[in-house]
Each structure stands twice: as C-alpha cells, then as structure tokens.
Design an enzyme around this catalytic site. Structure first.
Site, PDB file in Angstrom:
ATOM      1  N   LYS A 179      42.783  18.567  23.425  1.00 56.83           N
ATOM      2  CA  LYS A 179      43.549  17.521  23.342  1.00 56.83           C
ATOM      3  C   LYS A 179      44.172  17.052  24.731  1.00 56.83           C
ATOM      4  O   LYS A 179      44.322  15.870  25.180  1.00 56.83           O
ATOM      5  CB  LYS A 179      44.589  17.375  22.330  1.00 56.83           C
ATOM      6  CG  LYS A 179      44.078  17.465  20.752  1.00 56.83           C
ATOM      7  CD  LYS A 179      43.380  16.368  20.390  1.00 56.83           C
ATOM      8  CE  LYS A 179      44.087  15.066  20.107  1.00 56.83           C
ATOM      9  NZ  LYS A 179      43.494  13.925  19.606  1.00 56.83           N
ATOM     10  N   TYR A 197      42.657  24.057  20.494  1.00 54.96           N
ATOM     11  CA  TYR A 197      42.680  22.648  19.948  1.00 54.96           C
ATOM     12  C   TYR A 197      43.632  21.854  20.781  1.00 54.96           C
ATOM     13  O   TYR A 197      43.365  20.835  21.267  1.00 54.96           O
ATOM     14  CB  TYR A 197      43.249  22.834  18.566  1.00 54.96           C
ATOM     15  CG  TYR A 197      44.128  21.564  18.154  1.00 54.96           C
ATOM     16  CD1 TYR A 197      43.054  20.302  17.995  1.00 54.96           C
ATOM     17  CD2 TYR A 197      45.204  21.215  18.022  1.00 54.96           C
ATOM     18  CE1 TYR A 197      43.715  19.069  17.478  1.00 54.96           C
ATOM     19  CE2 TYR A 197      45.935  19.941  17.799  1.00 54.96           C
ATOM     20  CZ  TYR A 197      44.989  18.680  17.622  1.00 54.96           C
ATOM     21  OH  TYR A 197      45.701  17.686  17.215  1.00 54.96           O
ATOM     22  N   THR A 218      48.709  14.409  20.511  1.00 52.26           N
ATOM     23  CA  THR A 218      49.610  15.330  19.703  1.00 52.26           C
ATOM     24  C   THR A 218      50.743  15.831  20.710  1.00 52.26           C
ATOM     25  O   THR A 218      50.739  16.190  21.905  1.00 52.26           O
ATOM     26  CB  THR A 218      48.796  16.386  19.191  1.00 52.26           C
ATOM     27  OG1 THR A 218      49.562  17.291  18.640  1.00 52.26           O
ATOM     28  CG2 THR A 218      47.813  17.021  20.127  1.00 52.26           C
ATOM     29  N   ASP A 219      51.860  16.254  20.003  1.00 53.37           N
ATOM     30  CA  ASP A 219      52.752  16.910  20.734  1.00 53.37           C
ATOM     31  C   ASP A 219      52.509  18.325  21.174  1.00 53.37           C
ATOM     32  O   ASP A 219      53.085  18.951  21.865  1.00 53.37           O
ATOM     33  CB  ASP A 219      54.066  16.987  19.652  1.00 53.37           C
ATOM     34  CG  ASP A 219      54.264  17.874  18.453  1.00 53.37           C
ATOM     35  OD1 ASP A 219      53.040  18.116  18.035  1.00 53.37           O
ATOM     36  OD2 ASP A 219      55.102  17.829  17.716  1.00 53.37           O
ATOM     37  N   GLU A 220      51.438  18.943  20.637  1.00 50.79           N
ATOM     38  CA  GLU A 220      51.108  20.512  20.696  1.00 50.79           C
ATOM     39  C   GLU A 220      50.360  20.349  22.356  1.00 50.79           C
ATOM     40  O   GLU A 220      50.609  21.483  22.967  1.00 50.79           O
ATOM     41  CB  GLU A 220      49.964  20.756  19.941  1.00 50.79           C
ATOM     42  CG  GLU A 220      50.297  20.767  18.408  1.00 50.79           C
ATOM     43  CD  GLU A 220      49.382  21.576  17.623  1.00 50.79           C
ATOM     44  OE1 GLU A 220      48.701  22.513  18.136  1.00 50.79           O
ATOM     45  OE2 GLU A 220      49.526  21.567  16.218  1.00 50.79           O
TER      46      GLU A 220
HETATM   47  P1  NAD Z   1      41.343  14.678  10.485  1.00 53.05           P
HETATM   48  O1  NAD Z   1      40.904  15.992  10.867  1.00 53.05           O
HETATM   49  O2  NAD Z   1      41.823  14.380   9.074  1.00 53.05           O
HETATM   50  O3  NAD Z   1      40.497  13.521  10.575  1.00 53.05           O
HETATM   51  C1  NAD Z   1      39.436  13.593  11.782  1.00 53.05           C
HETATM   52  C2  NAD Z   1      38.384  12.378  11.673  1.00 53.05           C
HETATM   53  O4  NAD Z   1      37.549  12.307  12.660  1.00 53.05           O
HETATM   54  C3  NAD Z   1      37.419  12.782  10.520  1.00 53.05           C
HETATM   55  O5  NAD Z   1      37.331  11.428   9.918  1.00 53.05           O
HETATM   56  C4  NAD Z   1      36.165  13.230  11.142  1.00 53.05           C
HETATM   57  O6  NAD Z   1      34.843  12.912  10.424  1.00 53.05           O
HETATM   58  C5  NAD Z   1      36.121  12.637  12.541  1.00 53.05           C
HETATM   59  N1  NAD Z   1      35.486  13.283  13.554  1.00 53.05           N
HETATM   60  C6  NAD Z   1      35.495  14.360  14.103  1.00 53.05           C
HETATM   61  N2  NAD Z   1      34.651  14.513  14.735  1.00 53.05           N
HETATM   62  C7  NAD Z   1      33.934  13.480  15.151  1.00 53.05           C
HETATM   63  C8  NAD Z   1      33.177  12.847  16.243  1.00 53.05           C
HETATM   64  N3  NAD Z   1      32.428  13.806  17.070  1.00 53.05           N
HETATM   65  N4  NAD Z   1      32.819  11.570  16.034  1.00 53.05           N
HETATM   66  C9  NAD Z   1      33.305  10.784  15.122  1.00 53.05           C
HETATM   67  N5  NAD Z   1      34.108  11.139  14.416  1.00 53.05           N
HETATM   68  C10 NAD Z   1      34.524  12.259  14.354  1.00 53.05           C
HETATM   69  O7  NAD Z   1      42.264  14.603  11.509  1.00 53.05           O
HETATM   70  P2  NAD Z   1      43.838  13.578  11.506  1.00 53.05           P
HETATM   71  O8  NAD Z   1      45.040  14.818  11.122  1.00 53.05           O
HETATM   72  O9  NAD Z   1      43.664  12.291  10.811  1.00 53.05           O
HETATM   73  O10 NAD Z   1      43.881  13.357  12.839  1.00 53.05           O
HETATM   74  C11 NAD Z   1      43.643  12.276  13.555  1.00 53.05           C
HETATM   75  C12 NAD Z   1      44.003  12.339  15.042  1.00 53.05           C
HETATM   76  O11 NAD Z   1      45.329  12.362  15.433  1.00 53.05           O
HETATM   77  C13 NAD Z   1      43.339  13.488  15.947  1.00 53.05           C
HETATM   78  O12 NAD Z   1      43.225  12.941  17.151  1.00 53.05           O
HETATM   79  C14 NAD Z   1      44.659  14.386  15.835  1.00 53.05           C
HETATM   80  O13 NAD Z   1      44.329  15.179  16.987  1.00 53.05           O
HETATM   81  C15 NAD Z   1      45.701  13.389  16.069  1.00 53.05           C
HETATM   82  N6  NAD Z   1      47.090  14.125  15.533  1.00 53.05           N
HETATM   83  C16 NAD Z   1      47.275  14.702  14.318  1.00 53.05           C
HETATM   84  C17 NAD Z   1      48.406  15.133  13.833  1.00 53.05           C
HETATM   85  C18 NAD Z   1      48.462  15.519  12.508  1.00 53.05           C
HETATM   86  O14 NAD Z   1      49.688  15.962  12.153  1.00 53.05           O
HETATM   87  N7  NAD Z   1      47.483  15.502  11.525  1.00 53.05           N
HETATM   88  C19 NAD Z   1      49.668  14.810  14.677  1.00 53.05           C
HETATM   89  C20 NAD Z   1      49.578  14.144  15.771  1.00 53.05           C
HETATM   90  C21 NAD Z   1      48.212  13.843  16.366  1.00 53.05           C
HETATM   91  O1  DAU Z   2      52.126  18.946  15.897  1.00 56.05           O
HETATM   92  C1  DAU Z   2      50.985  18.022  15.652  1.00 56.05           C
HETATM   93  C2  DAU Z   2      49.800  18.864  15.292  1.00 56.05           C
HETATM   94  O2  DAU Z   2      50.068  19.100  13.775  1.00 56.05           O
HETATM   95  C3  DAU Z   2      48.435  17.918  14.974  1.00 56.05           C
HETATM   96  O3  DAU Z   2      48.067  17.789  16.487  1.00 56.05           O
HETATM   97  C4  DAU Z   2      47.533  19.107  14.451  1.00 56.05           C
HETATM   98  O4  DAU Z   2      46.258  18.165  14.332  1.00 56.05           O
HETATM   99  C5  DAU Z   2      47.738  19.443  13.116  1.00 56.05           C
HETATM  100  O5  DAU Z   2      46.666  20.182  12.453  1.00 56.05           O
HETATM  101  C6  DAU Z   2      49.109  19.825  13.074  1.00 56.05           C
HETATM  102  O6  DAU Z   2      48.937  21.357  13.705  1.00 56.05           O
HETATM  103  P1  DAU Z   2      49.729  22.654  13.315  1.00 56.05           P
HETATM  104  O7  DAU Z   2      49.319  23.911  13.565  1.00 56.05           O
HETATM  105  O8  DAU Z   2      51.351  22.466  13.384  1.00 56.05           O
HETATM  106  O9  DAU Z   2      49.469  22.259  11.842  1.00 56.05           O
HETATM  107  P2  DAU Z   2      49.130  23.413  10.282  1.00 56.05           P
HETATM  108  O10 DAU Z   2      49.665  22.564   8.884  1.00 56.05           O
HETATM  109  O11 DAU Z   2      48.146  23.975  10.584  1.00 56.05           O
HETATM  110  O12 DAU Z   2      50.210  24.211  10.294  1.00 56.05           O
HETATM  111  C7  DAU Z   2      51.864  23.962  10.273  1.00 56.05           C
HETATM  112  C8  DAU Z   2      52.769  25.217  10.318  1.00 56.05           C
HETATM  113  O13 DAU Z   2      52.448  25.939   9.162  1.00 56.05           O
HETATM  114  C9  DAU Z   2      52.277  26.268  11.605  1.00 56.05           C
HETATM  115  O14 DAU Z   2      53.527  26.549  11.998  1.00 56.05           O
HETATM  116  C10 DAU Z   2      51.332  27.177  10.851  1.00 56.05           C
HETATM  117  C11 DAU Z   2      51.841  27.204   9.381  1.00 56.05           C
HETATM  118  N1  DAU Z   2      50.785  27.539   8.297  1.00 56.05           N
HETATM  119  C12 DAU Z   2      49.838  26.721   8.318  1.00 56.05           C
HETATM  120  C13 DAU Z   2      48.776  27.008   7.151  1.00 56.05           C
HETATM  121  C14 DAU Z   2      47.513  26.242   7.283  1.00 56.05           C
HETATM  122  C15 DAU Z   2      51.256  28.524   7.460  1.00 56.05           C
HETATM  123  O15 DAU Z   2      52.113  29.281   7.673  1.00 56.05           O
HETATM  124  N2  DAU Z   2      50.245  28.865   6.567  1.00 56.05           N
HETATM  125  C16 DAU Z   2      49.087  28.215   6.454  1.00 56.05           C
HETATM  126  O16 DAU Z   2      48.261  28.531   5.534  1.00 56.05           O
END
Ligand code: NAD
Ligand code: DAU
Length: 337
Positions: A155, A151, A126-128
């Site tokens: 990562k 988190y 992730t970019d985080e």
């Molecule tokens: P998500 O939370 O929707 O899905 C995570 C999945 O991992 C779920 O199906 C969960 O059951 C499984 N899981 C959790 N713990 C586990 C374990 N111990 N063993 C096996 N499976 C397990 O997450 P997502 O948003 O689909 O993100 C997927 C990946 O991409 C993550 O690694 C996250 O860090 C990365 N990522 C997410 C975003 C985003 O915006 N959502 C952006 C950049 C990177």
């Molecule tokens: O940048 C990549 C990341 O993006 C991934 O690695 C993470 O898995 C994914 O969850 C996401 O992280 P963020 O913290 O950026 O996403 P979130 O949707 O939780 O929040 C997006 C923005 O919105 C953040 O600035 C917090 C704000 N927010 C979020 C929630 C849930 C609110 O203002 N209100 C809310 O209820």
C-alpha cells in the site's frame, strides 16, 4: 454527469460507499470495476444494482486492455481506487498477489488515467503505511512511512507511485489514509466480524498474542463520508488522514462482543501472535477536520452494537461465505492453533 470509475466496489468499504452515494449523487455515474476475488461480493450491492447511475464490470485492475476499453467506453474522468488485497494475515502467507494488485494494478490505473486526462484520482490508502506506534503519539500526514507487513508495504508503494504521478506528470492525485473500519458487509476474516460470527456459533475466538494490540476504529460510513469530502474538495497532491479517535485494545473489543451476545469469556483462546504484529495505531485527523469540515459522527460504543445486530440479522450473508472459500481459508489459517 461525472463518470467515476470505482475499483474494488464489491468489497466491504467500496460497496458501502456505492450504496451510500448512488442515490445521494444522481449526477455521479458510478462504474464499479471489480475482479470479484474471495472478498468481492455482488450481493453487497443489492441496493444499487438497478439504479440508472450504476453499472458493474468484472475485471482486474492489472488488465490494461480491459481498463483502456472501459476508460474509453465510459469516458472516465474520475477514479476512486479501493481495489486491493486487504488482509495482513494473507499477505504474510503469500505476498505476490499483494504486489501484483496493490502495486502493479495501481500503476496500471495511474498510467491509463494519465493517458485519459483524468480530472481526479483518489487513492484509498491506510494508516498501516506509517508502521507501529509506542504508547504515545499519533500518525499525522507528515509522519514518515515505515510499513511493516507485506500488505502495508504494497500500500505504501502504491501511495508513493500515485503521488509521484502527480509530481512528475501533473495527474490530479489525492491520497487518503484511514484507520481500521468496521460495520456491515465486512468479510469475516477481519477481527470484528470474525469474532462476532465465532461467538454466535460458539466457536473459539482466536486472540493474537496478549490481546493488547491497539487499533483506532472508525465506522465505515464515517470513512465513506470523509472520502466523499476528499473527492469533492480535497487538494491535489495532498494526503488526508482519516480516523475517529477511538483506540481500543483487541481484547476489550472481544470481551464487549461476548458480553453483548451473552456468551462466556471461556470462548477466548489466546493464540500464537501474528508475525511482525504492529502494536498500536492512532490517527491524527486534524487536517481533514479543519480543512474539509469533516467530523466522524458515530461513537464506537453505539456503532459496534449496530454492527453486531447487523451480523445477527444477516446470517444468510455470512453463512454462505463461511461455507465456501472462506472455510478453506479458515482451515489453513486456524486449524493448527
Ligand atoms: P476488501 O478486501 O473487502 O475489498 C477489496 C475489493 O477489491 C474486493 O471487492 C475485491 O474483489 C477487489 N479486488 C481485489 N483485487 C482486485 C483487482 N486486481 N482488480 C479489481 N478488483 C480487485 O477491502 P476493504 O476492506 O473494503 O478495503 C478497501 C480499500 O480500503 C483497500 O484499498 C484497503 O487497503 C483500504 N483500507 C481498508 C481499511 C479497513 O479497515 N478495511 C482501512 C483503511 C484502508
Ligand atoms: O489500519 C487499517 C487496516 O486495518 C487496513 O488497511 C486493513 O486492510 C485492515 O485489514 C485492517 O488491518 P488489521 O491487521 O489491523 O486488521 P485485522 O482485522 O486483521 O486485525 C485487527 C487486530 O486484531 C490486529 O491487531 C490483529 C488482531 N486479530 C485479528 C484477527 C483476524 C486477532 O487478534 N485475531 C484475529 O483472528
């Protein structure tokens, strides 16, 4: 056949990835290994579940014995590690499971992959991990890591371990770091699905702080197409940033969702800020664009509308989620705001 272990394939990005690729690459045998935490949902995989080149195994990436068995049984030669605890707010409430899954789970996978002579190990990051930006600049692959939340720290640790396995043991690791995804099947704890669903239900939309935190948004299919490119052609030991140059302050997204759904801005409720809230993310994806010939296809202003329509047309999917475990979570997180 390429036997590919996809971990976390029942989550948001992983299930979209599998559903996109299962027909496209018939020579990819996809073994989806997922613990089915609150975020994992096999309903997401309906389009793939009867395909011959797909199977599901319920399991935890921290379970060495089970993983060892799966690697041997399916002769796994490729790993794409999506499995993670992914929500920043949850990591603030309790970091331990983030370390267990994201750090120790990844380490476990790396060890077994090393012993199994895996030919490519793709770590989805992730970019985080880069921390927070001011008003200028973007994250490049050479930006120093400075994660701020439990988190993102977990990562970053996983990335470092993965790259160290390449450096020390020659395990063929590649890392991707993507910005914020949105699209169908995203668990409704994340900003966009949470706001859409609350607006549909005429509930308050909780905006953290002043609503001016900026995220750089990418449609999930564009992310998955980038992962496909990196999996096929990414150079071993390299990191690839993935982003679509679509920065938006949170409050603008919330207002856009309300407008599209014909709801009043009175539903917006400014709430206490997320502790340690990163102010701005922005990704420079020049490297993947020039070296691997990937470009994002979806514009935010179009794909946010498909996304809103998807949630309008798939109420059953999210109603089931919010009536169960998510409800308890919702109570814990938001009841006193
Ligand atoms: P998500 O939370 O929707 O899905 C995570 C999945 O991992 C779920 O199906 C969960 O059951 C499984 N899981 C959790 N713990 C586990 C374990 N111990 N063993 C096996 N499976 C397990 O997450 P997502 O948003 O689909 O993100 C997927 C990946 O991409 C993550 O690694 C996250 O860090 C990365 N990522 C997410 C975003 C985003 O915006 N959502 C952006 C950049 C990177
Ligand atoms: O940048 C990549 C990341 O993006 C991934 O690695 C993470 O898995 C994914 O969850 C996401 O992280 P963020 O913290 O950026 O996403 P979130 O949707 O939780 O929040 C997006 C923005 O919105 C953040 O600035 C917090 C704000 N927010 C979020 C929630 C849930 C609110 O203002 N209100 C809310 O209820």
């Amino acid at each position: 056949m390429k036997n590919i272990l996809v971990t976390g394939g029942a989550g948001f990005i992983g299930s979209n990835f599998i559903n996109y690729l299962v027909d496209k690459h018939k020579d990819w045998n996809i073994i989806n290994f997922d613990k089915l935490t609150y975020a994992g949902n096999l309903e997401n995989l309906k389009p793939s579940e009867n395909k011959e080149n797909y199977c599901f195994i319920k399991g935890d990436i921290t379970n060495s014995d089970l993983l060892e068995f799966v690697f041997n049984k399916y002769e796994i030669k490729y790993v794409i590690n999506f499995a993670a605890e992914s929500h920043v707010d949850r990591s603030i409430l309790g970091a331990e499971i983030f370390v267990r899954t994201n750090v120790l789970g990844t380490l476990n996978l790396l060890e077994i992959a090393k012993r199994s002579n895996v030919e490519k190990f793709l770590q989805i990051s992730t970019d985080e991990v880069y921390g927070s930006l001011g008003t200028e600049g973007k994250f490049s692959e050479t930006t120093s890591l400075a994660p701020n939340s439990p988190y993102s720290s977990s990562k970053a640790s996983a990335d470092m371990l993965a790259l160290s396995y390449e450096h020390t043991f020659g395990l063929p690791v590649v890392v991707t770091r993507c910005s914020n995804n949105y699209g169908p099947l995203q668990f409704p704890e994340k900003l966009i699905p949470l706001m859409i669903i609350n607006a549909i239900n005429n509930k308050k939309l909780p905006v953290y702080g002043d609503g001016m935190n900026v995220r750089d948004w990418i449609y999930v299919l564009d992310h998955n197409k980038a992962i496909e490119k990196v999996f096929e052609n990414g150079k071993i030991g390299e990191v690839y940033n993935i982003g679509a140059d679509q920065e938006m302050p949170n409050i603008e997204i919330v207002k856009l969702i309300l407008k599209k759904l014909g709801k009043s801005e009175n539903l917006i409720e400014y709430v206490k800020d997320r502790p340690g809230h990163d102010r701005r993310y922005a990704i420079d994806s020049t490297k993947i664009q020039t070296e691997l010939n990937w470009t994002p296809e979806q514009k935010f202003e179009d794909a946010i509308y498909y996304t809103i329509d998807w949630y309008l047309n798939n109420k059953q999917w999210w109603e089931r989620i919010i009536s169960g475990e998510y409800q308890n979570y919702y109570e814990t997180m938001y009841s006193n705001r």
